[in-house]
Design a protein around this motif. Sequence first.
Motif, PDB file in Angstrom:
ATOM      1  N   UNK A  30       0.934  -1.113   0.177  1.00  0.00           N
ATOM      2  CA  UNK A  30      -0.137   0.235  -0.050  1.00  0.00           C
ATOM      3  C   UNK A  30       1.026   1.040  -0.062  1.00  0.00           C
ATOM      4  N   UNK A  31       0.642   2.242  -1.063  1.00  0.00           N
ATOM      5  CA  UNK A  31       1.089   3.482  -1.050  1.00  0.00           C
ATOM      6  C   UNK A  31       0.152   4.518  -0.859  1.00  0.00           C
ATOM      7  N   UNK A  32      -0.004   5.072   0.313  1.00  0.00           N
ATOM      8  CA  UNK A  32      -1.060   6.169   0.552  1.00  0.00           C
ATOM      9  C   UNK A  32      -0.763   7.391  -0.510  1.00  0.00           C
ATOM     10  N   UNK A  33      -2.041   7.884  -1.100  1.00  0.00           N
ATOM     11  CA  UNK A  33      -2.348   9.131  -1.845  1.00  0.00           C
ATOM     12  C   UNK A  33      -2.464  10.492  -1.007  1.00  0.00           C
ATOM     13  N   UNK A  34      -3.190  10.197   0.083  1.00  0.00           N
ATOM     14  CA  UNK A  34      -3.635  11.439   0.966  1.00  0.00           C
ATOM     15  C   UNK A  34      -2.621  11.380   1.919  1.00  0.00           C
ATOM     16  N   UNK A  35      -2.520  12.571   2.603  1.00  0.00           N
ATOM     17  CA  UNK A  35      -1.642  13.145   3.615  1.00  0.00           C
ATOM     18  C   UNK A  35      -1.840  12.033   4.845  1.00  0.00           C
ATOM     19  N   UNK A  36      -2.954  11.709   5.168  1.00  0.00           N
ATOM     20  CA  UNK A  36      -3.392  10.876   6.426  1.00  0.00           C
ATOM     21  C   UNK A  36      -2.885  11.651   7.658  1.00  0.00           C
ATOM     22  N   UNK A  37      -3.248  12.751   7.965  1.00  0.00           N
ATOM     23  CA  UNK A  37      -2.718  13.644   8.954  1.00  0.00           C
ATOM     24  C   UNK A  37      -3.659  12.882  10.064  1.00  0.00           C
ATOM     25  N   UNK A  38      -2.705  13.111  11.227  1.00  0.00           N
ATOM     26  CA  UNK A  38      -3.341  12.372  12.630  1.00  0.00           C
ATOM     27  C   UNK A  38      -2.644  13.152  13.827  1.00  0.00           C
TER      28      UNK A  38
END
Length: 286
Positions: A30-38
Motif C-alpha cells: 500500500x502506498x497512500x495518496x492522501x496525507x493521512x494527517x493524525x
Amino acid sequence: MKINKILLGLAVAMLGVMTSCNTDVEGVTYSPMGQNVSFETSAPSTVTTAETSIVIPVRIVRSVVANEYTANFTTKASEEGIFTNDANGAVKFEAGQGVAIINVKADNLAKGVDYTYTLKLSEAEVAGRDTITNTQNDSIVIKIHSDYNWLSGGSCTFVDYTFSENGKAAKDVPIQHAEGTNLYRIVQPFIAVYGKGGNGFTTDTGIQFTLNNDYTINLVANGDDIVCSADQYDFCWVKKYEGSYCILQCNGNVYQASMLGLDNGEGYYTGFSFAFQWTTGWPGQK
C-alpha cells in the motif's frame, strides 16, 4: 489510492541453509495518496501544575512527506481566555517533514480548577484520508489540573474503621495546607495504615477538608459526592443523608466521620468510617 505489485520472497534459515525464493506468490503493498494527517495520540494524561501559565506541545503526524502541506484544525475550550495555540488553526508541514508541533499555551490558571482544551482535525482532513490506513486520531483532549501550592500542615494519627473491625491506626500521617486558603488534605491515609500493594492499597486519593474559624472542619467531596477513594472503594458524603448515615464529629483536634460507601461504583453501603487526631501543626494549638 495507488497499488504496486511486488514479489513476496519466502526465505527460511535452517542450519545455515537458505531455501530459494518462491516467485509464484504475489501480493500488494500500500502506498497512500492522501496525507493521512493524525494527532500522534488521542488522550494525553492530565497535566497537573501549580503554575499560572504552561505550554504543552502537541505532536501531529502525516504519512506522505514529499511536499509542503498545511493541515487545518478547530479548537474548543472549557473556558474562554485561557488557551491559545501558535498554529492558529493551521499547522504547516515542510517538505520532508512527517511530524509537526502545535504549542498549546494556557494562561491565567486559577488554583484548584480543571481545564480542558480539544483540538480536532477539520472535516476536509478526515474526508481526504485513505480509509485503508490504521485507525487515526482525529482529535485530542488536553486536560490541565491547576493545583495549589501545598505546604506542610503538620501530621495526624489516622484510624480506619472501614476495613478493620476494631480500627487500625497509623501515626505521623502528613497533612498539607493549600497556600492562601483554608483547604487542607490528609496524604494517602489508607496506604499509611495498610501499606502500598499486596494486602494494602495501590491508589489512595487522600482526604481534603476545609478548616473553619472554630477549628471544626467540612469534608470536601467532588461532583459525585466522593470524599476519597482507595482502590475500588469510594467514601461518599451524601447531602440527603446528613445526620443519619453521614455524620461528622469535631472535638478539638479530634475528628471522626461516618458515611456511605461504594464498592466498584455500586452501593450504597454503610460502615464507611474513619477518624484522625491532628497531632502536630494543629492551628488551634495555643
